[in-house]
Motif scaffolding. Structure first.
Motif, mmCIF file in Angstrom:
data_model
loop_
_atom_site.group_PDB
_atom_site.id
_atom_site.type_symbol
_atom_site.label_atom_id
_atom_site.label_comp_id
_atom_site.label_asym_id
_atom_site.label_seq_id
_atom_site.Cartn_x
_atom_site.Cartn_y
_atom_site.Cartn_z
ATOM 1 N N CYS A 289 0.851 -1.188 0.000
ATOM 2 C CA CYS A 289 0.000 0.000 0.000
ATOM 3 C C CYS A 289 0.882 1.232 0.000
ATOM 4 O O CYS A 289 1.872 1.304 0.722
ATOM 5 C CB CYS A 289 -0.902 0.004 1.226
ATOM 6 S SG CYS A 289 -1.700 1.602 1.488
ATOM 7 N N ASN A 290 0.517 2.205 -0.816
ATOM 8 C CA ASN A 290 1.328 3.419 -0.961
ATOM 9 C C ASN A 290 0.990 4.495 0.073
ATOM 10 O O ASN A 290 1.564 5.564 0.038
ATOM 11 C CB ASN A 290 1.135 3.996 -2.357
ATOM 12 C CG ASN A 290 1.766 3.122 -3.415
ATOM 13 O OD1 ASN A 290 2.978 3.084 -3.535
ATOM 14 N ND2 ASN A 290 0.950 2.393 -4.161
ATOM 15 N N HIS A 291 0.066 4.218 0.944
ATOM 16 C CA HIS A 291 -0.361 5.195 1.944
ATOM 17 C C HIS A 291 -0.455 6.578 1.310
ATOM 18 O O HIS A 291 0.157 7.554 1.759
ATOM 19 C CB HIS A 291 0.549 5.134 3.170
ATOM 20 C CG HIS A 291 0.479 3.790 3.822
ATOM 21 N ND1 HIS A 291 -0.516 3.456 4.710
ATOM 22 C CD2 HIS A 291 1.208 2.676 3.637
ATOM 23 C CE1 HIS A 291 -0.367 2.176 5.066
ATOM 24 N NE2 HIS A 291 0.662 1.691 4.427
ATOM 25 N N CYS A 292 -1.239 6.587 0.234
ATOM 26 C CA CYS A 292 -1.394 7.766 -0.613
ATOM 27 C C CYS A 292 -1.790 8.999 0.199
ATOM 28 O O CYS A 292 -2.516 8.893 1.191
ATOM 29 C CB CYS A 292 -2.471 7.511 -1.664
ATOM 30 S SG CYS A 292 -2.226 5.987 -2.590
ATOM 31 N N PRO B 233 -5.816 9.239 -0.831
ATOM 32 C CA PRO B 233 -6.150 7.829 -1.069
ATOM 33 C C PRO B 233 -7.581 7.623 -1.571
ATOM 34 O O PRO B 233 -8.535 7.895 -0.834
ATOM 35 C CB PRO B 233 -5.975 7.198 0.325
ATOM 36 C CG PRO B 233 -6.185 8.323 1.278
ATOM 37 C CD PRO B 233 -5.738 9.568 0.601
ATOM 38 N N PRO B 234 -7.745 7.161 -2.804
ATOM 39 C CA PRO B 234 -9.104 6.964 -3.325
ATOM 40 C C PRO B 234 -9.875 5.880 -2.582
ATOM 41 O O PRO B 234 -11.103 5.815 -2.694
ATOM 42 C CB PRO B 234 -8.876 6.559 -4.787
ATOM 43 C CG PRO B 234 -7.465 6.124 -4.866
ATOM 44 C CD PRO B 234 -6.710 6.837 -3.797
ATOM 45 N N CYS B 235 -9.174 5.048 -1.813
ATOM 46 C CA CYS B 235 -9.862 3.982 -1.085
ATOM 47 C C CYS B 235 -10.620 4.523 0.125
ATOM 48 O O CYS B 235 -11.520 3.865 0.632
ATOM 49 C CB CYS B 235 -8.850 2.933 -0.622
ATOM 50 S SG CYS B 235 -7.539 3.648 0.397
ATOM 51 N N VAL C 26 -2.879 4.680 6.177
ATOM 52 C CA VAL C 26 -4.268 4.335 5.847
ATOM 53 C C VAL C 26 -4.576 2.977 6.453
ATOM 54 O O VAL C 26 -3.852 2.007 6.202
ATOM 55 C CB VAL C 26 -4.464 4.320 4.318
ATOM 56 C CG1 VAL C 26 -5.865 3.840 3.961
ATOM 57 C CG2 VAL C 26 -4.213 5.704 3.750
ATOM 58 N N CYS D 31 -8.809 1.121 -5.108
ATOM 59 C CA CYS D 31 -7.349 1.235 -5.051
ATOM 60 C C CYS D 31 -6.754 0.925 -6.424
ATOM 61 O O CYS D 31 -6.983 -0.135 -6.970
ATOM 62 C CB CYS D 31 -6.778 0.270 -4.021
ATOM 63 S SG CYS D 31 -4.982 0.162 -4.132
ATOM 64 N N PRO D 32 -5.998 1.861 -6.996
ATOM 65 C CA PRO D 32 -5.437 1.620 -8.328
ATOM 66 C C PRO D 32 -4.254 0.665 -8.301
ATOM 67 O O PRO D 32 -3.721 0.312 -9.342
ATOM 68 C CB PRO D 32 -4.966 3.006 -8.776
ATOM 69 C CG PRO D 32 -5.393 3.963 -7.722
ATOM 70 C CD PRO D 32 -5.657 3.196 -6.482
ATOM 71 N N TYR D 33 -3.815 0.269 -7.113
ATOM 72 C CA TYR D 33 -2.580 -0.503 -6.994
ATOM 73 C C TYR D 33 -2.814 -1.950 -6.579
ATOM 74 O O TYR D 33 -1.868 -2.665 -6.276
ATOM 75 C CB TYR D 33 -1.654 0.176 -5.980
ATOM 76 C CG TYR D 33 -1.389 1.620 -6.318
ATOM 77 C CD1 TYR D 33 -0.439 1.955 -7.281
ATOM 78 C CD2 TYR D 33 -2.108 2.646 -5.713
ATOM 79 C CE1 TYR D 33 -0.208 3.286 -7.612
ATOM 80 C CE2 TYR D 33 -1.882 3.973 -6.042
ATOM 81 C CZ TYR D 33 -0.932 4.289 -6.991
ATOM 82 O OH TYR D 33 -0.714 5.599 -7.329
ATOM 83 N N ALA E 212 -3.664 -3.007 -3.857
ATOM 84 C CA ALA E 212 -3.005 -3.171 -2.567
ATOM 85 C C ALA E 212 -3.936 -3.785 -1.536
ATOM 86 O O ALA E 212 -3.511 -4.121 -0.438
ATOM 87 C CB ALA E 212 -2.502 -1.821 -2.062
ATOM 88 N N ARG E 213 -5.208 -3.904 -1.877
ATOM 89 C CA ARG E 213 -6.188 -4.396 -0.905
ATOM 90 C C ARG E 213 -6.796 -5.709 -1.352
ATOM 91 O O ARG E 213 -6.852 -6.007 -2.539
ATOM 92 C CB ARG E 213 -7.338 -3.385 -0.765
ATOM 93 C CG ARG E 213 -6.954 -2.114 -0.108
ATOM 94 C CD ARG E 213 -8.091 -1.122 -0.185
ATOM 95 N NE ARG E 213 -7.821 -0.025 0.716
ATOM 96 C CZ ARG E 213 -8.386 0.114 1.902
ATOM 97 N NH1 ARG E 213 -9.303 -0.737 2.309
ATOM 98 N NH2 ARG E 213 -8.065 1.120 2.673
ATOM 99 N N LYS F 3 -5.133 -4.887 4.242
ATOM 100 C CA LYS F 3 -4.083 -4.225 3.475
ATOM 101 C C LYS F 3 -2.891 -3.957 4.384
ATOM 102 O O LYS F 3 -2.990 -4.086 5.606
ATOM 103 C CB LYS F 3 -4.600 -2.899 2.931
ATOM 104 C CG LYS F 3 -4.865 -1.896 4.040
ATOM 105 C CD LYS F 3 -5.440 -0.610 3.503
ATOM 106 C CE LYS F 3 -4.360 0.310 2.994
ATOM 107 N NZ LYS F 3 -3.479 0.807 4.071
#
Ligand code: SF4
Ligand code: SF4
Lengths: 259, 372
Positions: A103-106, A109-111, A128, A145-147, A149-150, A161
């Motif tokens: 997870c990028n801990h944006c 974060p869109p999540c 996050v 999530c675009p990655y 990661a979840r 995540k």
């Protein structure tokens, strides 16, 4: 049936106890799909990770230690090192590209805003997390999530995540993946502290750092050093080899059948 | 596509949304579309649209009852559904939807109840049979059905139906993580394919339960014609936005599936089904003699509405986010897969038959002009 009934009653009991109720003050005036306010954690910090790909040997020690530390179900991963075999167009030489993912801990974060019950939220320190007592398992965040990661944890039936091992950070330990990294490729720290190792490395390598899918506008806080820019967005790679099909279109070598 | 890089290690990602989601989106779209189809007859009192309205109302009520069940089943923690109401998150479309859905369901049921009550009352007055007794019971007393009730609840239900249209579309369309979803056209397509499927179902039930009324066929075909033309314009606009690069997201969406034979097959199928539906609809409208086969066309229309949702919600999940690859879509038997799909349709059929037994829905128009 009986089990479901008991669960439901247990839930109701918790509702009356008010344990899962969000404070109504948390209903900040965020617009639709805008970031709700952060909560918990130390607002004077901003955790981030720098991954020095030059040091990564693709041993998956992080994958394994994370799996053990965080008890993810078999076949689901909070972090994994994607490995690509890259052929040089001119010489035909083969090189291997390692890409630890987590997870990028944006910063955006869109999540988080999609979560219908405020179970996914961002702490003041940027981490996050998911409150899996509140999560209804709608998997909206998994989609957002675009990655990738979840995932939905098949044991808890809730979203799961990477948390930067917040439970370890909070007591002064390093995340399991950082602790176990053979090459010292993963550096975690507080980027608000100019003297932290991560801040110093980020200052030193500022122009060489890359993040994944910057076009998504998520402002990831996992930074990669020594990254091949062709891997920043969806790389034009052949899919994972266990998904390769033979000439009849049949899958061959599928590893996780049954999971 | 460069074949020079091969991904040799990646976890296998599971589908996060199950076929239950398709069932919910399908049922609720038919529900709101059918509700709209019932308005000209029941709310605006146009005698011409009455036969259509009584079938549309039946479809709307049955699908409204079944849709939320499928939605609940798609949660991995269905027993926690009350968290939606204890922890509201007004910035999340799904949370907004959780607050729109219950009033919508209640209003639609009330709309149906008040439309059906005069006929129930008439049946209740017919003697001492068990169905007359049951009808008296369902009338909840001997009061007159207020004339305005159908109109008021119909209009309110229609308002909430608009809310459901917006939220079900927006919920998916805001997800930038999946370019194939991330387009303003998606909500529009949901509504248009919903209208197509709802008209199809109305035409099918017209054949099976209402003596193949020719007005219903003609009106249903017209709705399909308009909706399919609009859908064609939308699909073409979306495609052009992608190939011209006008919309980077659509461009990314097209790019993500460009070289995949499965997706090529899907595109060919969608185009042929659409063209077939269009041509057959035009033909039947021009040659009314063929309209007795309109129920067959109804089946195709239902298929389109369902398959569009399957494509959007299930197939899109197989496009990998991190590589150029695809995940394998395996619909398992059991409660998360096939059983869920069949179960939802079975439940709908059961609800339909129960209502058919309990409610003299065919007499809506007769009773309306008679006693209130
Ligand atoms: S990487 Fe994914 S899960 Fe992590 S914060 Fe960003 S959007 Fe959320
Ligand atoms: S799966 Fe859980 S954490 Fe994710 S959006 Fe749904 S309720 Fe929130």
């Amino acid at each position: 049936m009986d089990f479901a009934r008991r669960t439901l009653l247990g839930q109701m009991a918790r509702l009356t106890a008010g344990a899962a109720l969000m404070p109504f003050s948390s209903l900040a005036n965020a617009g639709i799909n805008a970031q709700p306010s952060r909560r918990e954690g130390d607002g004077s910090k901003r955790y981030a990770m720098l991954i020095d790909l030059r040091q990564c040997i693709g041993c998956q020690a992080c994958t394994v230690s994370c799996h053990i530390e965080n008890e993810a179900p078999l076949g689901s991963f909070r972090t994994i090192v994607s490995q690509y075999e890259v052929e040089n167009e001119d010489t035909g030489d083969i090189a291997t590209m390692m890409l630890p993912r987590l997870c990028n801990h944006c910063e955006v974060p869109p999540c988080v805003p999609v979560c219908p019950v405020q179970a996914t939220y961002q702490r003041e320190d940027g981490i996050v997390v998911v409150d899996n007592e509140a999560c209804v398992g709608c998997a909206y965040c998994v989609q957002a999530c675009p990655y990738d990661a979840r995932f939905i944890n098949e044991y808890t039936q809730t979203a799961d995540k990477c948390t930067f091992c917040a439970h370890r950070l909070d007591v002064g330990l390093l995340p399991a993946c950082v602790e176990s990294c053979v090459g010292g490729a993963r550096i975690i720290g507080d980027i608000r502290d100019p003297d932290s190792q991560i801040s110093r490395m980020m200052a030193e390598h500022h122009d060489d750092l890359m993040v994944l899918k910057p076009e998504q506008g998520t402002s990831p806080h996992v930074f990669y050093l020594g990254m091949d820019e062709r891997f920043v967005t969806r790389p034009l790679a052949d899919p994972a080899i266990w998904d390769v099909r033979n000439s009849e279109g049949k899958e061959i070598g599928y590893e996780f059948a049954g999971h | 596509m460069s074949l020079l890089a091969t991904e040799i290690l990646t976890p296998r990602y599971e589908l996060a949304w199950y076929p239950w989601a398709v069932q919910y989106f399908f049922m609720i779209a038919i529900s709101y579309s059918a509700l709209m189809l019932s308005l000209p007859g029941l709310v605006f009192r146009s005698e011409r649209f009455m036969p259509l309205a009584r079938l549309a109302l039946l479809v709307a009520v049955t699908c409204t009852l079944v849709g939320p069940v499928a939605l609940l089943a798609d949660l991995h923690q269905p027993a926690r559904f009350w968290h939606f109401y204890a922890n509201p998150a007004p910035w999340s479309w799904m949370s907004i939807g959780a607050f729109l859905l219950p009033p919508y369901v209640v209003l639609t049921i009330l709309y149906g109840y008040f439309a059906w009550r005069p006929a129930l009352k008439a049946r209740g007055a017919e003697g001492q049979d068990w169905d007359a007794k049951l009808a008296r019971l369902l009338c909840l007393g001997n009061w007159q059905t207020p004339r305005l009730a159908v109109i008021v609840f119909g209009v309110l239900a229609a308002l909430f139906a608009c809310g459901i249209m917006v939220y079900t579309g927006a919920e998916i369309a805001i997800l930038a993580s999946r370019p194939l979803w991330n387009t303003h056209w998606l909500p529009v397509m949901f509504v248009l394919t919903g209208l197509i499927a709802a008209s199809g179902l109305v035409m099918l039930l017209n054949r099976l339960m209402a003596g193949a009324n020719s007005d219903v066929y003609r009106q249903g075909l017209r709705v399909i014609l308009v909706a399919i033309l609009a859908a064609a314009v939308v699909a073409a606009t979306w495609f052009i936005q992608g190939i011209t690069g006008y919309s980077p997201s659509v461009q990314a969406a097209l790019e993500s599936v460009r070289h995949n034979p499965d997706w090529t097959a899907i595109a060919v199928w969608a185009l042929s089904a659409g063209v077939l539906l269009f041509l057959a609809t035009v033909a039947m409208l021009r040659a009314p003699g063929w309209q007795r086969w309109a129920w067959l066309l109804g089946l195709l229309a239902i298929h389109m509405g369902w398959a569009f949702r399957w494509l959007v919600l299930m197939e899109v999940q197989t496009v990998a986010k991190n590589t150029a690859g695809y995940y394998h879509l395996a619909v398992e038997a059991g409660s998360y897969g096939l059983l869920g799909i069949i179960g939802t349709f079975g439940l709908w059929l059961a609800v339909l038959l129960i209502i058919d037994i309990l409610v003299p829905w065919r007499d809506v128009n007769n009773a309306r002009s008679a006693t209130y």
